[in-house]
Design a protein around this motif. Structure first.
Motif, PDB file in Angstrom:
ATOM      1  N   HIS A  32      31.994   1.915  52.431  1.00 44.69           N
ATOM      2  CA  HIS A  32      31.808   3.056  51.530  1.00 44.69           C
ATOM      3  C   HIS A  32      32.543   4.286  52.031  1.00 44.69           C
ATOM      4  O   HIS A  32      32.919   5.154  51.246  1.00 44.69           O
ATOM      5  N   CYS A  33      32.745   4.326  53.346  1.00 43.60           N
ATOM      6  CA  CYS A  33      33.340   5.500  53.960  1.00 43.60           C
ATOM      7  C   CYS A  33      34.546   5.097  54.806  1.00 43.60           C
ATOM      8  O   CYS A  33      34.488   4.087  55.517  1.00 43.60           O
ATOM      9  N   LEU A  52      35.265   8.871  50.593  1.00 46.10           N
ATOM     10  CA  LEU A  52      34.291   7.877  50.172  1.00 46.10           C
ATOM     11  C   LEU A  52      34.904   6.925  49.149  1.00 46.10           C
ATOM     12  O   LEU A  52      36.010   7.162  48.646  1.00 46.10           O
ATOM     13  N   ARG A  56      35.622  11.018  46.913  1.00 43.64           N
ATOM     14  CA  ARG A  56      35.205  12.341  47.380  1.00 43.64           C
ATOM     15  C   ARG A  56      35.634  12.490  48.834  1.00 43.64           C
ATOM     16  O   ARG A  56      35.597  11.542  49.613  1.00 43.64           O
ATOM     17  N   GLY A 100      27.675   3.632  53.912  1.00 42.91           N
ATOM     18  CA  GLY A 100      26.930   4.828  53.615  1.00 42.91           C
ATOM     19  C   GLY A 100      25.504   4.710  54.127  1.00 42.91           C
ATOM     20  O   GLY A 100      24.933   3.623  54.124  1.00 42.91           O
ATOM     21  N   GLY A 102      22.116   7.181  53.648  1.00 40.02           N
ATOM     22  CA  GLY A 102      21.643   8.461  53.147  1.00 40.02           C
ATOM     23  C   GLY A 102      22.818   9.259  52.613  1.00 40.02           C
ATOM     24  O   GLY A 102      23.621   8.753  51.838  1.00 40.02           O
ATOM     25  N   SER A 103      22.922  10.486  53.074  1.00 42.68           N
ATOM     26  CA  SER A 103      24.031  11.326  52.637  1.00 42.68           C
ATOM     27  C   SER A 103      25.215  11.255  53.591  1.00 42.68           C
ATOM     28  O   SER A 103      26.212  11.952  53.396  1.00 42.68           O
ATOM     29  N   GLY A 104      25.106  10.383  54.616  1.00 47.31           N
ATOM     30  CA  GLY A 104      26.177  10.290  55.600  1.00 47.31           C
ATOM     31  C   GLY A 104      26.789   8.921  55.679  1.00 47.31           C
ATOM     32  O   GLY A 104      26.632   8.110  54.764  1.00 47.31           O
ATOM     33  N   CYS A 105      27.490   8.674  56.763  1.00 43.44           N
ATOM     34  CA  CYS A 105      28.188   7.407  56.977  1.00 43.44           C
ATOM     35  C   CYS A 105      27.913   6.897  58.379  1.00 43.44           C
ATOM     36  O   CYS A 105      27.766   7.686  59.315  1.00 43.44           O
TER      37      CYS A 105
END
Length: 120
Positions: A32-33, A52, A56, A100, A102-105
């Motif tokens: 994802h990242c 991402l 983004r 991914g 949460g909101s991070g990687c």
């Protein structure tokens, strides 16, 4: 197994440009990242930028406005266009891929790095 191979590093004078590439093999659907990190001699590895799966992007403050991260999904390649380079950008640059969380990687795979040296 995901493998990452960086290229494009080198020596350049301050104000110059370089484009780093990271060829990715063994891409998985959980990726994802994708990111670039760097590590200068005697310093800890630091985040440079990530992109991402939905394209983004996020940049570290030190490179925002000078560096551009991008990816070519058809070629499985990650890029980092570096403009207006400064001596403090001198470092080994690493690409990384991961999941991914949460909101991070979380980065599971790392390349071997490519050296960037900027002279004043």
């Amino acid at each position: 197994q995901v493998q990452l191979v960086e290229s494009g590093g080198g020596s350049v004078q301050a104000g110059g440009s370089l484009r780093l590439s990271c060829a990715v093999s063994g891409y998985t659907s959980s990726t994802h990242c994708m990111a670039w990190y760097r590590q200068a001699p005697g310093k800890q590895r630091e985040f440079v930028s990530h992109i991402l799966s939905d394209s983004r992007t996020v940049y570290a403050g030190a490179v925002k406005g000078r560096f551009t991260i991008s990816k070519d999904d058809a070629k499985n390649t990650l890029y980092l266009q570096m403009d207006s380079l400064k001596p403090e950008d001198t470092a080994m640059y690493y690409c990384a891929s991961g999941r991914g969380l949460g909101s991070g990687c979380i980065y599971d795979y790392w390349g071997q790095g490519t050296q960037v040296t900027v002279s004043s």
